[in-house]
Design a protein around this motif. Structure first.
Motif, PDB file in Angstrom:
ATOM      1  N   THR A  81     -45.771 -86.224  -4.950  1.00 56.30           N
ATOM      2  CA  THR A  81     -45.110 -86.422  -6.166  1.00 56.30           C
ATOM      3  C   THR A  81     -45.560 -87.505  -6.989  1.00 56.30           C
ATOM      4  O   THR A  81     -45.687 -87.523  -8.322  1.00 56.30           O
ATOM      5  N   ASN A  82     -45.272 -88.792  -6.335  1.00 54.31           N
ATOM      6  CA  ASN A  82     -45.354 -90.094  -6.870  1.00 54.31           C
ATOM      7  C   ASN A  82     -46.938 -90.367  -7.579  1.00 54.31           C
ATOM      8  O   ASN A  82     -47.394 -90.928  -8.472  1.00 54.31           O
ATOM      9  N   GLY A  83     -47.750 -89.497  -6.592  1.00 51.24           N
ATOM     10  CA  GLY A  83     -49.328 -89.595  -7.004  1.00 51.24           C
ATOM     11  C   GLY A  83     -49.764 -88.878  -8.149  1.00 51.24           C
ATOM     12  O   GLY A  83     -50.407 -89.264  -9.021  1.00 51.24           O
ATOM     13  N   TRP A  84     -48.851 -87.867  -8.247  1.00 51.27           N
ATOM     14  CA  TRP A  84     -48.995 -86.806  -9.370  1.00 51.27           C
ATOM     15  C   TRP A  84     -48.487 -87.401 -10.840  1.00 51.27           C
ATOM     16  O   TRP A  84     -49.220 -87.282 -11.741  1.00 51.27           O
TER      17      TRP A  84
ATOM     18  N   MET B  53     -46.673 -89.858 -13.337  1.00 52.00           N
ATOM     19  CA  MET B  53     -46.477 -91.259 -13.795  1.00 52.00           C
ATOM     20  C   MET B  53     -45.125 -91.336 -14.730  1.00 52.00           C
ATOM     21  O   MET B  53     -44.671 -92.355 -14.735  1.00 52.00           O
ATOM     22  N   LYS B  54     -45.002 -90.321 -15.566  1.00 52.52           N
ATOM     23  CA  LYS B  54     -43.726 -90.538 -16.529  1.00 52.52           C
ATOM     24  C   LYS B  54     -42.857 -89.497 -16.293  1.00 52.52           C
ATOM     25  O   LYS B  54     -43.226 -88.321 -15.704  1.00 52.52           O
ATOM     26  N   ARG B  55     -41.485 -89.588 -16.642  1.00 53.45           N
ATOM     27  CA  ARG B  55     -40.582 -88.780 -16.698  1.00 53.45           C
ATOM     28  C   ARG B  55     -40.235 -88.384 -15.070  1.00 53.45           C
ATOM     29  O   ARG B  55     -40.086 -87.323 -14.839  1.00 53.45           O
ATOM     30  N   ARG B  56     -40.351 -89.234 -14.249  1.00 58.26           N
ATOM     31  CA  ARG B  56     -40.067 -88.856 -12.840  1.00 58.26           C
ATOM     32  C   ARG B  56     -38.770 -88.526 -12.463  1.00 58.26           C
ATOM     33  O   ARG B  56     -38.457 -87.680 -11.824  1.00 58.26           O
ATOM     34  N   GLY B  57     -37.643 -88.884 -13.464  1.00 58.05           N
ATOM     35  CA  GLY B  57     -36.360 -88.494 -13.352  1.00 58.05           C
ATOM     36  C   GLY B  57     -36.500 -86.811 -13.680  1.00 58.05           C
ATOM     37  O   GLY B  57     -35.612 -86.247 -12.822  1.00 58.05           O
ATOM     38  N   SER B  58     -37.012 -86.268 -14.678  1.00 55.06           N
ATOM     39  CA  SER B  58     -36.929 -84.874 -14.800  1.00 55.06           C
ATOM     40  C   SER B  58     -37.820 -84.260 -13.644  1.00 55.06           C
ATOM     41  O   SER B  58     -37.126 -82.961 -13.177  1.00 55.06           O
ATOM     42  N   VAL B  59     -38.885 -84.850 -13.199  1.00 50.94           N
ATOM     43  CA  VAL B  59     -39.351 -84.229 -12.117  1.00 50.94           C
ATOM     44  C   VAL B  59     -38.626 -84.042 -10.854  1.00 50.94           C
ATOM     45  O   VAL B  59     -38.481 -83.072 -10.115  1.00 50.94           O
ATOM     46  N   TYR B  60     -38.203 -85.108 -10.317  1.00 53.12           N
ATOM     47  CA  TYR B  60     -37.174 -85.231  -9.322  1.00 53.12           C
ATOM     48  C   TYR B  60     -36.239 -84.402  -9.423  1.00 53.12           C
ATOM     49  O   TYR B  60     -35.356 -83.871  -8.426  1.00 53.12           O
TER      50      TYR B  60
ATOM     51  N   GLY C 125     -52.060 -83.496  -2.097  1.00 54.89           N
ATOM     52  CA  GLY C 125     -51.742 -84.540  -2.984  1.00 54.89           C
ATOM     53  C   GLY C 125     -52.838 -84.617  -3.958  1.00 54.89           C
ATOM     54  O   GLY C 125     -53.866 -83.762  -3.890  1.00 54.89           O
ATOM     55  N   PRO C 126     -52.902 -85.479  -5.080  1.00 58.67           N
ATOM     56  CA  PRO C 126     -53.969 -85.744  -6.010  1.00 58.67           C
ATOM     57  C   PRO C 126     -55.180 -86.378  -5.083  1.00 58.67           C
ATOM     58  O   PRO C 126     -55.216 -86.825  -4.238  1.00 58.67           O
ATOM     59  N   PRO C 127     -56.317 -86.187  -6.045  1.00 59.93           N
ATOM     60  CA  PRO C 127     -57.490 -86.793  -5.763  1.00 59.93           C
ATOM     61  C   PRO C 127     -57.351 -88.152  -5.431  1.00 59.93           C
ATOM     62  O   PRO C 127     -56.594 -88.822  -6.243  1.00 59.93           O
TER      63      PRO C 127
END
Length: 456
Positions: free
Chosen positions: A131-134, A136-143, A194-196
């Motif tokens: 998730t941290n790899g995908w 960069m921004k608004r991790r609060g919303s994502v989590y 995960g991302p490339p």
């Protein structure tokens, strides 16, 4: 100029969907341990033991405690992320199968508690790294979205497990849960990825392989956040495990006890998504104080005097909607302290570790504070009064982390945190790396063209 890769939104959708609904093991299962606890306490085989609440405490404690030890491995060796995830999933299944053969409480503590808790971070840690790899921004919303998935399971599973335990007993119920995990989560593991690899992969400065810059230990904000995470962890899980017993002591039905846990899970979804979103828009200290002060006041003012189902339901809604969101804020706390992706992941792991240690202490503390006699006319039914006061005071004490407002780092705007989040919303990390390297190549090509013109 090199063309950047396309946004792999299909993989993003699969990763988020699996975490919400199919993540191994089912995310609502740990939230439903209160139903198992009440059932175990009613069985003559286990009823004489006072250590039944410790089973759930051990599971949640070891789940959080393992993250800082597994995350460095996942960061240093990305190719091990999927194997570790599958290994942990298989371990969780095995632990429940073994627990179904238990004849002593310590058997349940070892298998449904310790083994389940040790194997779960093997599943969960790779999800966090991916998730941290995908994003960069608004991790609060994502989590907030990701963590809210556990509440989805928390709505349905208490009712389902209550009926299964009443009709089939704990042995067959645990084996049926294993069957559900095999059926619904096993096939989904094929699609988790995960991302490339970023454009810097293989270099010494590859951020995905940095195990953490310890300079954050000199920041007073880290210690404020860390203290709040530990203190809040001492209290957070206690209501979840004691509410079923509390409803039974009031003479409410088992269905009403399961309903309380369902409200708890539903409120968690709303609170985690809501405060996660606000953490991207407001100063981080505002949602931090809300997620600690409100649950503390709810425990002291509502849970303690509660005599009815409606009062307990209101407490569950308030405590879960705000209190459960505190762990979502860790992702924004970590990015508020550092710009480095590896270090922010490491800090997040330290907060989880603190939660694990606090949970290990919470079980014995809860047992020590639980009385012997029930008096429905007294605060906390007399038997649970000490637990109620402890939950309320520790939650309010952790709200003092809001004082970090006055010692925030120089240069922070208090809203978004770090300059690294100036990138477009939800921009994948590898895409930013590719764009960056593409700009560098464009500048090099422009320089070569200018040199050729000068020669002509």
């Amino acid at each position: 100029m090199r063309k950047p890769p396309k946004h792999p939104y299909s993989h993003l959708a699969i990763t988020i969907t699996l975490r919400l609904t199919l993540s191994p093991p089912p995310p609502g299962f740990p939230l439903s341990f209160g139903v198992f606890q009440a059932h175990y306490a009613s069985l003559p085989l286990f009823s004489s033991s006072t250590h039944i609440p410790t089973i759930g405490e051990l599971a949640t404690a070891f789940s959080n405690f393992g993250f800082p030890f597994i995350s460095p491995i996942c960061l240093q060796y990305p190719h091990l992320q999927r194997p570790l995830l599958i290994l942990g999933w298989a371990g969780c299944i095995s632990s429940l199968v073994l627990a179904s053969f238990a004849t002593k409480v310590w058997h349940l503590m070892v298998f449904q508690g310790v083994m389940y808790g040790v194997c779960w971070p093997l599943c969960y840690t790779p999800f966090v790294i991916m998730t941290n790899g995908w994003f960069m921004k608004r991790r609060g919303s994502v989590y907030g979205i990701i963590y809210g998935g556990s509440g989805l399971g928390g709505i349905v599973l208490p009712y389902m497990l209550e009926k299964m335990l009443e009709g089939y007993g704990f042995r067959l119920t645990l084996r049926m849960v294993v069957g559900i995990m095999l059926l619904f989560t096993g096939p989904g593991l094929v699609w988790v990825k995960g991302p490339p690899a970023p454009a810097t992969a293989g270099r010494q400065d590859d951020p995905s392989k940095r195990l953490g810059n310890l300079s954050f230990l000199k920041d007073a904000l880290f210690w404020i956040f860390a203290a709040a995470a530990f203190i809040q962890g001492l209290a957070f899980y206690l209501p979840r495990f004691y509410l079923p017993e509390y409803t039974h002591a009031l003479g409410l039905s088992h269905n009403q006890g399961a309903a309380i846990l369902a409200f708890y899970g539903a409120a968690q979804i709303v609170g985690q998504m809501g405060l996660g979103y606000l953490s991207d828009k407001l100063n981080i200290f505002i949602p931090v104080v809300l997620s600690t002060a409100v649950p503390g006041l709810a425990a002291l003012v509502i849970w303690g005097p509660a005599q009815t189902f409606s009062a307990l339901a209101l407490f569950a809604l308030l405590f879960s909607s705000f209190g459960a969101a505190f762990s979502v804020l860790w992702s924004r706390m970590s990015t508020y302290l550092t710009d480095d992706p590896g270090t922010s992941t490491f800090i997040f792991g330290l907060f989880l570790c603190e939660r694990g240690i606090a949970n290990m202490l919470a079980g014995p503390i809860g047992e020590a504070l639980t009385g012997d006699e029930i008096d429905v006319d007294k605060y906390g039914l007399a038997k649970y009064g000490g637990v109620v006061v402890f939950v309320g005071l520790t939650s309010i004490l952790s709200a003092l982390s809001g004082l970090g407002w006055f010692v925030r780092r120089k240069g922070k705007d208090g809203v978004r945190g770090d300059d690294v989040f100036e990138a477009a919303a939800f921009e994948p990390l590898h895409e930013l790396e590719s764009l960056s390297s593409g700009d560098e190549e464009e500048e090099e090509d422009r320089g070569e063209d200018e040199d050729e013109e000068l020669k002509v």
